[in-house]
Design an enzyme around this catalytic site. Sequence first.
Site, PDB file in Angstrom:
ATOM      1  N   ARG A   1       0.841  -1.197   0.000  1.00 61.27           N
ATOM      2  CA  ARG A   1       0.000   0.000   0.000  1.00 61.27           C
ATOM      3  C   ARG A   1       0.882   1.255   0.000  1.00 61.27           C
ATOM      4  NH1 ARG A   1      -5.171   1.895  -0.925  1.00 61.27           N
ATOM      5  NH2 ARG A   1      -6.109   2.945   0.849  1.00 61.27           N
TER       6      ARG A   1
ATOM      7  N   THR B   1     -10.139   0.520  -8.827  1.00 64.64           N
ATOM      8  CA  THR B   1      -9.242  -0.537  -8.404  1.00 64.64           C
ATOM      9  C   THR B   1      -9.400  -1.736  -9.348  1.00 64.64           C
ATOM     10  OG1 THR B   1      -9.619   0.328  -6.222  1.00 64.64           O
ATOM     11  CG2 THR B   1      -8.788  -1.925  -6.329  1.00 64.64           C
TER      12      THR B   1
ATOM     13  N   THR C   1      -4.314  -0.637  -7.075  1.00 69.86           N
ATOM     14  CA  THR C   1      -5.091   0.522  -7.523  1.00 69.86           C
ATOM     15  C   THR C   1      -4.280   1.802  -7.596  1.00 69.86           C
ATOM     16  OG1 THR C   1      -7.161   1.711  -7.069  1.00 69.86           O
ATOM     17  CG2 THR C   1      -5.798   1.206  -5.173  1.00 69.86           C
TER      18      THR C   1
ATOM     19  N   ASN D   1      -6.299   4.325  -6.828  1.00 65.78           N
ATOM     20  CA  ASN D   1      -7.476   4.868  -6.154  1.00 65.78           C
ATOM     21  C   ASN D   1      -8.538   5.191  -7.200  1.00 65.78           C
ATOM     22  OD1 ASN D   1      -9.228   5.557  -4.195  1.00 65.78           O
ATOM     23  ND2 ASN D   1      -8.283   7.494  -3.653  1.00 65.78           N
TER      24      ASN D   1
ATOM     25  N   ASP E   1      -7.642   8.633   0.729  1.00 66.74           N
ATOM     26  CA  ASP E   1      -8.238   7.565   1.559  1.00 66.74           C
ATOM     27  C   ASP E   1      -7.983   7.788   3.050  1.00 66.74           C
ATOM     28  OD1 ASP E   1      -9.500   6.211  -0.402  1.00 66.74           O
ATOM     29  OD2 ASP E   1      -8.229   4.441  -0.390  1.00 66.74           O
TER      30      ASP E   1
ATOM     31  N   SER F   1      -7.685   1.140   3.691  1.00 66.15           N
ATOM     32  CA  SER F   1      -8.205   0.648   2.415  1.00 66.15           C
ATOM     33  C   SER F   1      -9.408  -0.269   2.655  1.00 66.15           C
ATOM     34  CB  SER F   1      -7.098  -0.145   1.711  1.00 66.15           C
ATOM     35  OG  SER F   1      -7.607  -0.818   0.594  1.00 66.15           O
ATOM     36  N   SER F   2     -10.138  -0.529   1.587  1.00 61.20           N
ATOM     37  CA  SER F   2     -11.210  -1.531   1.648  1.00 61.20           C
ATOM     38  C   SER F   2     -10.867  -2.766   0.819  1.00 61.20           C
ATOM     39  CB  SER F   2     -12.526  -0.946   1.116  1.00 61.20           C
ATOM     40  OG  SER F   2     -12.942   0.116   1.923  1.00 61.20           O
TER      41      SER F   2
ATOM     42  N   GLY G   1     -14.057  -1.485  -6.349  1.00 59.89           N
ATOM     43  CA  GLY G   1     -15.353  -0.908  -5.984  1.00 59.89           C
ATOM     44  C   GLY G   1     -15.336  -0.021  -4.755  1.00 59.89           C
ATOM     45  N   GLY G   2     -14.153   0.465  -4.352  1.00 56.89           N
ATOM     46  CA  GLY G   2     -14.094   1.390  -3.211  1.00 56.89           C
ATOM     47  C   GLY G   2     -14.707   0.760  -1.971  1.00 56.89           C
TER      48      GLY G   2
END
Length: 597
Positions: free
Chosen positions: A131, A409, A427, A429, A451, A480-481, A501-502
Site C-alpha cells: 500500500r 481498483t 489501484t 485509487n 483515503d 483501504s477496503s 469498488g471502493g
Amino acid sequence: MTVLQNLKQKLSIQRRSLKVFLLIKTPKILLVFGLFWQTFIGVAGAQETIYRTEDIFHPVAAKNGMVSSQEELATRAGLEVLKEGGNAVDAAVTVGFTLAVTLPRAGNLGGGGFMLIHLDKTGETIAIDYREKAPLKATKNMFLDENGEVDRQKSMFSHLAVGVPGTVAGMAMVLEKYGTISLERALQPAIELAEKGFPVSQDFRRSLIFAKKRMQAYPASMEIFYKPDGEVYEVGEIFLQKDLAKSLKLIAKQGISAFYRGEIADKIVAEMQANGGLISKADLAAYKPVIRQPIKGNYRGYDIYSMPPPSSGGIHLVQMLNLLEKFSLRSLGHNTAQTLHLMTESMKLAYADRSKYLGDSDFVNVPISQLISKRYADILRRKINQNRATPSNKIAPGNPNIISESKETTHYSVIDKYGNAVANTYTLNFSYGTGITASGTGILLNNEMNDFVAKPGVPNAYGLIGGEFNAIQPQKRMLSSMTPTIVIKEDEPFLVTGSPGGSRIITTTLQLITNVIDHQMNIAQATNAFRVHHQWYPDRLQVENGLNGDTIRLLTDIGHEVVEVNAIGSTQSVMRIDGILYGASDPRRLGALTLGY
Ligand code: GLY
C-alpha cells in the site's frame, strides 16, 4: 370427593385445557418453531458446491492453472507464464505489470495494493502489503482550507494527493521471495505491449472519454492518452506508451532501485517539486512493502483468509460472516428480502465499527482479534432486529474491547498446477488516479492520500465516515477496503476472489462467498447474481438495477431506504473443486477474461 377423585378431576381439567390450548396454538407454535429452525439452524453446514451443466451461467473450466483478470491481454500474459511452468506468483506479478500497460486506469506502477499468497509446499497463506504511504512531509490537516473545511480538489486531484507508490517494490519482492522467474521475464509482456502497442478496446476508449476532463490539466498525460488534437483513440487503433516502455525496461535492467533511487525516482521527485507535491527522494528510498499475518476466520467450516490493516477488508469480511453464520441464509433463500435484510443489518454494524477502529496498525492499536471474534459477533448480533431495519442513527460503533483481548481498483486471481494461489487487488485509487503522469516516465500517479480521513466525521469520496485512527501522519498507510481473499477447505485453496469498488469491495466479496458457500452456486452464477450494499452511512441500501421489485417492496416495508444503483464491483474468481479449476470474470465491466489450461 376423595383426595384421589379430586386429583383425577383436576388432571382431567388440565388435560382438557391443554388440548384446547394445543388446538388453538399449535399452528402458531409450529410457525415460530419453523421460523426459528429456518433462520438459525436450517441447513447447518454448506454442501460441496456443485457445478451443474443445467445452470444458467457457466464457469470456465480447466485442469492445470487459471488466471482471472479484468483485462484480456493481461490474462493471456499470466496464463503463458503458467503454461511455461511458472507458479501462481510468477503469473500474478506478470499480470500486475501487464495491467499497468493494458488497463492503465487501475493497473499501475504509480499506485499500490495488497496480495494474498497461498503456498502449497508449506500450507502458509501470506499477506503482502504494498500500500502507498504518506510522505514524510505530510501533515494531519494538509487537506483543510483556511476555514477548516476539506478541500477535495487538493485531496483528490493535486500533487498533494499522491501517496508514495508501493507496486514496483511489492511485485519485485514477492517475485524474489516466492516466484521462480526473473523480473525481466515478468516485465516482458508489459514492455512489449507498451512499446509495440495494442488495439484500443471499447472499454479502454470509454474510460478515456470519462478521464479526459481530469487529464486536461496535465499535458504529460494528454500527450500519452489522447491524440495530438485531444481526440480519444478509436476502438482498434494502436495505443503506444513509449515513456512507460522506457521505465519498464529500466526496472527490468536495474531492478527496483531504478524506481526508488534512480532515474525514475528523479523524475517523480522533479514532478513533485515543480507542482507543490511532497514526495521526496527520501520517501522513495525508504519505501518497503510489508509481509503481514492475514486475517483468518472460519465460516461454516471453510477457512477465510483475507487482508489485514491497513486494509479494513479482511476484518469486516470476517466480522460480517461471523454475524451471518448463525442465520441459515440457505434456507431463507438467495436474495430474498429476509436474507438481504440480515445481510444489510450486518453490513451496517461492521461499517460503523470501521469508522472508529480501523487505521494503519503500525500506527494505531486496531482491536483485530476482538473485531473478528465469534464472541463479539454474538454480542453484536443481538442488535439485529430480524423484522425491521435499524436506522443508522440508532447504530454506533460497538465496543469490541469488552472481549478480552470504483471502476478504479482492479482485482485478479490465479491458481497454478502446484496448488499455489494468489489473490491480488491494487489501484491508483480513482480511475487514472490523480490523472497526473510524472513527466518523462509514462507513469500515472495515484490519489491515495484521499483515503485518509481529512477531517473526522466528514465523509470521504466513497461516503465513508472515519475517525482519528485514519488521520494523516508521515509514513502512515491510508486505510483501504481492498479485500483479496482465499478460502481454504481441507488445507487447499477452494476459492480465490476479490473485487474493485471502493467502499463496496468488502460487501461484494461477502456476497460472492455466501453465494458459493450458502447458496451453492457455481462461480459464474455467484458472480452474475445481483448485489446489494450498505455502509452504515449514508443510511441507504443500494441494490443493483434489476433486483426483484417484490423484494425491494418487502425491504422498503420493513424500513430500508432502498436505492437502485448501477453495477456493484467486478469480481475475478477462481475455484478448485475435486481437482478441477472453475473460474469466472464479472460481466459488469467490459474486457475481463478468465482462462485456464
Ligand atoms: N482506494 C480504495 C481502497 O483502497 O479501498
